[in-house]
Motif scaffolding. Structure first.
Motif, PDB file in Angstrom:
ATOM      1  N   ASP A 252      21.040  44.985  35.575  1.00  0.00           N
ATOM      2  CA  ASP A 252      21.642  43.725  35.610  1.00  0.00           C
ATOM      3  C   ASP A 252      22.479  43.410  34.304  1.00  0.00           C
ATOM      4  O   ASP A 252      22.696  42.350  33.554  1.00  0.00           O
ATOM      5  CB  ASP A 252      20.578  42.650  35.726  1.00  0.00           C
ATOM      6  CG  ASP A 252      19.609  42.553  36.811  1.00  0.00           C
ATOM      7  OD1 ASP A 252      20.022  42.843  37.668  1.00  0.00           O
ATOM      8  OD2 ASP A 252      18.602  42.430  36.871  1.00  0.00           O
ATOM      9  N   ARG A 253      23.188  44.394  34.150  1.00  0.00           N
ATOM     10  CA  ARG A 253      24.290  44.505  33.164  1.00  0.00           C
ATOM     11  C   ARG A 253      25.560  45.075  33.400  1.00  0.00           C
ATOM     12  O   ARG A 253      26.406  45.817  32.700  1.00  0.00           O
ATOM     13  CB  ARG A 253      23.484  45.342  31.980  1.00  0.00           C
ATOM     14  CG  ARG A 253      22.492  44.699  31.343  1.00  0.00           C
ATOM     15  CD  ARG A 253      22.159  45.623  30.043  1.00  0.00           C
ATOM     16  NE  ARG A 253      20.579  45.072  29.615  1.00  0.00           N
ATOM     17  CZ  ARG A 253      20.409  44.340  28.479  1.00  0.00           C
ATOM     18  NH1 ARG A 253      21.618  43.417  28.185  1.00  0.00           N
ATOM     19  NH2 ARG A 253      19.250  43.834  28.239  1.00  0.00           N
ATOM     20  N   ASP A 254      26.073  45.020  34.732  1.00  0.00           N
ATOM     21  CA  ASP A 254      27.116  45.343  35.200  1.00  0.00           C
ATOM     22  C   ASP A 254      28.313  44.359  34.586  1.00  0.00           C
ATOM     23  O   ASP A 254      28.059  43.082  34.285  1.00  0.00           O
ATOM     24  CB  ASP A 254      27.391  45.340  36.625  1.00  0.00           C
ATOM     25  CG  ASP A 254      26.193  46.271  37.207  1.00  0.00           C
ATOM     26  OD1 ASP A 254      25.625  47.249  36.448  1.00  0.00           O
ATOM     27  OD2 ASP A 254      25.626  46.217  38.107  1.00  0.00           O
ATOM     28  N   ALA A 255      29.505  44.836  34.671  1.00  0.00           N
ATOM     29  CA  ALA A 255      30.791  43.817  34.612  1.00  0.00           C
ATOM     30  C   ALA A 255      31.735  44.038  35.693  1.00  0.00           C
ATOM     31  O   ALA A 255      31.684  44.871  36.629  1.00  0.00           O
ATOM     32  CB  ALA A 255      31.325  44.270  33.230  1.00  0.00           C
ATOM     33  N   MET A 256      32.819  43.144  35.746  1.00  0.00           N
ATOM     34  CA  MET A 256      33.891  43.498  36.781  1.00  0.00           C
ATOM     35  C   MET A 256      35.148  42.818  36.251  1.00  0.00           C
ATOM     36  O   MET A 256      35.291  41.949  35.432  1.00  0.00           O
ATOM     37  CB  MET A 256      33.402  42.498  37.928  1.00  0.00           C
ATOM     38  CG  MET A 256      34.586  42.730  39.007  1.00  0.00           C
ATOM     39  SD  MET A 256      34.168  42.104  40.570  1.00  0.00           S
ATOM     40  CE  MET A 256      35.146  42.904  41.921  1.00  0.00           C
ATOM     41  N   TRP A 257      36.193  43.604  36.545  1.00  0.00           N
ATOM     42  CA  TRP A 257      37.530  43.273  35.904  1.00  0.00           C
ATOM     43  C   TRP A 257      38.228  42.363  37.124  1.00  0.00           C
ATOM     44  O   TRP A 257      38.085  42.459  38.316  1.00  0.00           O
ATOM     45  CB  TRP A 257      38.577  44.228  35.909  1.00  0.00           C
ATOM     46  CG  TRP A 257      38.303  45.358  34.724  1.00  0.00           C
ATOM     47  CD1 TRP A 257      39.074  44.787  33.686  1.00  0.00           C
ATOM     48  CD2 TRP A 257      37.580  46.539  34.615  1.00  0.00           C
ATOM     49  NE1 TRP A 257      38.506  46.012  32.563  1.00  0.00           N
ATOM     50  CE2 TRP A 257      37.724  46.815  33.210  1.00  0.00           C
ATOM     51  CE3 TRP A 257      36.856  47.354  35.373  1.00  0.00           C
ATOM     52  CZ2 TRP A 257      37.239  47.921  32.829  1.00  0.00           C
ATOM     53  CZ3 TRP A 257      36.432  48.475  34.968  1.00  0.00           C
ATOM     54  CH2 TRP A 257      36.609  48.973  33.523  1.00  0.00           C
ATOM     55  N   LEU A 258      38.731  41.137  36.650  1.00  0.00           N
ATOM     56  CA  LEU A 258      39.399  40.199  37.537  1.00  0.00           C
ATOM     57  C   LEU A 258      41.019  39.843  37.402  1.00  0.00           C
ATOM     58  O   LEU A 258      41.292  39.951  36.103  1.00  0.00           O
ATOM     59  CB  LEU A 258      38.520  38.750  37.530  1.00  0.00           C
ATOM     60  CG  LEU A 258      37.088  38.660  37.775  1.00  0.00           C
ATOM     61  CD1 LEU A 258      36.771  37.169  37.904  1.00  0.00           C
ATOM     62  CD2 LEU A 258      36.948  39.321  39.292  1.00  0.00           C
ATOM     63  N   GLY A 259      41.659  39.551  38.123  1.00  0.00           N
ATOM     64  CA  GLY A 259      42.988  39.626  38.318  1.00  0.00           C
ATOM     65  C   GLY A 259      43.483  38.315  37.468  1.00  0.00           C
ATOM     66  O   GLY A 259      42.535  37.462  37.108  1.00  0.00           O
ATOM     67  N   HIS A 260      44.932  38.180  37.325  1.00  0.00           N
ATOM     68  CA  HIS A 260      45.176  36.842  36.328  1.00  0.00           C
ATOM     69  C   HIS A 260      45.313  35.650  37.214  1.00  0.00           C
ATOM     70  O   HIS A 260      45.313  34.458  36.769  1.00  0.00           O
ATOM     71  CB  HIS A 260      46.770  37.301  36.195  1.00  0.00           C
ATOM     72  CG  HIS A 260      47.525  36.521  35.098  1.00  0.00           C
ATOM     73  ND1 HIS A 260      47.089  36.583  33.501  1.00  0.00           N
ATOM     74  CD2 HIS A 260      48.015  35.426  35.158  1.00  0.00           C
ATOM     75  CE1 HIS A 260      47.690  35.822  32.990  1.00  0.00           C
ATOM     76  NE2 HIS A 260      48.204  35.037  33.604  1.00  0.00           N
ATOM     77  N   ALA A 261      45.340  35.667  38.609  1.00  0.00           N
ATOM     78  CA  ALA A 261      44.960  34.500  39.364  1.00  0.00           C
ATOM     79  C   ALA A 261      44.292  33.633  39.080  1.00  0.00           C
ATOM     80  O   ALA A 261      44.099  32.307  39.547  1.00  0.00           O
ATOM     81  CB  ALA A 261      45.190  34.979  40.987  1.00  0.00           C
ATOM     82  N   TRP A 262      43.248  34.043  38.370  1.00  0.00           N
ATOM     83  CA  TRP A 262      42.116  33.161  38.050  1.00  0.00           C
ATOM     84  C   TRP A 262      42.223  32.243  36.930  1.00  0.00           C
ATOM     85  O   TRP A 262      41.547  31.042  36.809  1.00  0.00           O
ATOM     86  CB  TRP A 262      40.726  34.078  37.708  1.00  0.00           C
ATOM     87  CG  TRP A 262      40.199  34.732  38.983  1.00  0.00           C
ATOM     88  CD1 TRP A 262      40.411  36.129  39.190  1.00  0.00           C
ATOM     89  CD2 TRP A 262      39.299  34.274  39.614  1.00  0.00           C
ATOM     90  NE1 TRP A 262      39.820  36.291  40.223  1.00  0.00           N
ATOM     91  CE2 TRP A 262      38.906  35.155  40.725  1.00  0.00           C
ATOM     92  CE3 TRP A 262      38.536  32.700  39.955  1.00  0.00           C
ATOM     93  CZ2 TRP A 262      38.429  34.800  41.804  1.00  0.00           C
ATOM     94  CZ3 TRP A 262      38.085  32.576  41.017  1.00  0.00           C
ATOM     95  CH2 TRP A 262      37.407  33.747  41.935  1.00  0.00           C
ATOM     96  N   VAL A 263      43.214  32.533  36.291  1.00  0.00           N
ATOM     97  CA  VAL A 263      43.648  31.670  35.167  1.00  0.00           C
ATOM     98  C   VAL A 263      45.107  30.939  35.052  1.00  0.00           C
ATOM     99  O   VAL A 263      45.655  30.448  34.078  1.00  0.00           O
ATOM    100  CB  VAL A 263      43.494  32.443  33.681  1.00  0.00           C
ATOM    101  CG1 VAL A 263      42.136  32.714  33.138  1.00  0.00           C
ATOM    102  CG2 VAL A 263      44.136  33.565  33.425  1.00  0.00           C
ATOM    103  N   ASP A 264      45.992  31.355  36.156  1.00  0.00           N
ATOM    104  CA  ASP A 264      47.167  30.886  35.996  1.00  0.00           C
ATOM    105  C   ASP A 264      47.430  29.762  37.103  1.00  0.00           C
ATOM    106  O   ASP A 264      48.721  29.288  37.388  1.00  0.00           O
ATOM    107  CB  ASP A 264      48.436  32.001  36.442  1.00  0.00           C
ATOM    108  CG  ASP A 264      48.116  32.507  37.952  1.00  0.00           C
ATOM    109  OD1 ASP A 264      47.434  32.171  38.623  1.00  0.00           O
ATOM    110  OD2 ASP A 264      48.804  33.644  38.219  1.00  0.00           O
ATOM    111  N   GLY A 265      46.244  29.308  37.822  1.00  0.00           N
ATOM    112  CA  GLY A 265      46.832  28.181  38.763  1.00  0.00           C
ATOM    113  C   GLY A 265      46.306  28.415  40.179  1.00  0.00           C
ATOM    114  O   GLY A 265      46.569  27.497  41.064  1.00  0.00           O
TER     115      GLY A 265
END
Length: 373
Positions: A79-92
């Protein structure tokens, strides 16, 4: 080496009228045998081919053997995994419904950190606030929908490394601006800073100095400092050997990896784009990378192994070989052989917008506990 002319045989059959006639017609060879220099060239070409192919085959065979066996019991998610997310999550571009869908997707997984692309940094190390206008909305929405999940600002840039363009770590003023940019995103509400600077050469002392300065800022804010890390030399000093032929070697030395790992809270190996042609050799490669990383990562640093949540086929990344199933099994094998009890360990899918249903299925079936949903 100077070429010598082929010599006449030291002995020859007695000359007859027929052989004499043949000698007067040089355009009609008297034998079907190849000339000595042709044989020498052929042997040299064969020797060179063997010199290149045999070590390669040996290395690939070793990787395939490294993929054999069964992972130890208990080598599943901590229960210590991570994930990369794209820029769409913060640009609107993303809305509340997207966060709800993300929360549903992550339900029952071990993903506790989200590295959200919020840059890139400018070449002078600064970060325009216009790069992440919806950051506060995302952070609040994730904390609401996914309690306990951290949102880290994924910041990166291309390094100049002697070229005309890119961020220059050898400039103190540039490093200072990167540190200020880190403080800026923490002020915006992010739970940490995730740094990805490429191509980063093994042994870069300026990078280590930057990490020391960043760690002071993140610790003061009780925030995370994480980095995306290059792969480790699969053979001793391979990065040095490749440095003779390419401007930007792919790997870090194991020693340098350890130096980086001791300066951060989380280190995520970019264990994809390996050029491995077979699923078995790719899985063996990930197992090896996991073991090498575990050997030099202190138990107080959270180690993550990257998973290829995307599909493409080219010389660097063969989609039929670099599967999530092979990466997960390789990570479990490396963990089993090196430090099966390591708590600060996980995997990190890259990246959300390219993920397929097969990627998610293989992650769940291979890495989550057998009784997980």
């Amino acid at each position: 080496m100077e070429r010598t002319e082929p010599q006449e045989p030291s002995t020859a059959p007695a000359e007859t009228a027929e052989t004499a006639e043949t000698a007067e017609a040089p355009d009609e060879p008297s034998t079907g045998r190849r000339r000595p220099w042709v044989r020498r060239v052929g042997r040299s070409a064969l020797a060179l081919a063997l010199l290149l192919v045999v070590p390669l085959l040996a290395a690939e065979t070793a990787l395939r053997i490294n993929y054999m066996g069964d992972p130890a019991d208990g080598t599943h998610t901590r229960d210590r995994d991570a994930m990369w997310l794209g820029h769409a999550w913060v640009d609107g571009r993303k809305k509340d419904a997207d966060v709800t869908a993300l929360a549903h997707r992550l339900e029952g997984t071990g993903i506790r950190d989200l590295y959200v692309h919020s840059g890139p940094l400018e070449h002078d190390g600064t970060l325009p606030k216009s790069s992440y206008p919806r950051a506060r909305w995302l952070i609040d929405a994730v904390h609401r929908e996914l309690p306990g999940v951290r949102v880290q600002a994924f910041l990166g840039d291309v390094l100049a490394n002697g070229g005309p363009d890119g961020l220059r770590l050898d400039r103190a003023a540039t490093r200072a601006e990167v540190v200020r940019s880190a403080g800026q995103v923490l002020d915006a509400g992010y739970d940490g800073v995730h740094l990805d600077l490429e191509p980063l050469h093994s042994g870069d002392r300026d990078y280590l100095s930057l990490l020391d300065d960043l760690r002071a800022v993140t610790r003061a804010e009780d925030a995370q400092l994480s980095v995306a890390a290059h792969q480790i030399d699969p053979l001793p000093a391979l990065h040095s050997v490749f440095g003779l032929f390419t401007e930007h070697p792919k790997w870090w030395s194991q020693e340098f990896f350890g130096q980086v790992a001791r300066r951060v809270d989380q280190i995520a190996v970019m264990s994809y784009d390996t050029a491995q042609p077979l699923e078995g050799t790719y899985g063996g490669y990930v197992a090896q990378q996991t073991s090498l990383a575990l050997e030099v990562t202190p138990p107080t640093t959270h180690l993550l192994i990257g998973l290829p949540f995307y599909h493409e086929s080219n010389f660097d990344h063969w989609g039929h070989a670099e599967t999530v199933a092979a990466a997960v099994r390789g990570a479990r094998l490396g963990l089993s052989r090196t430090d099966p009890g390591r708590e600060l360990f996980g995997v990190a899918p890259y990246i959300d917008f390219a993920a397929t249903e097969t990627n998610w299925k293989e992650y769940r079936e291979g890495w989550l506990r057998p009784n997980a949903s």
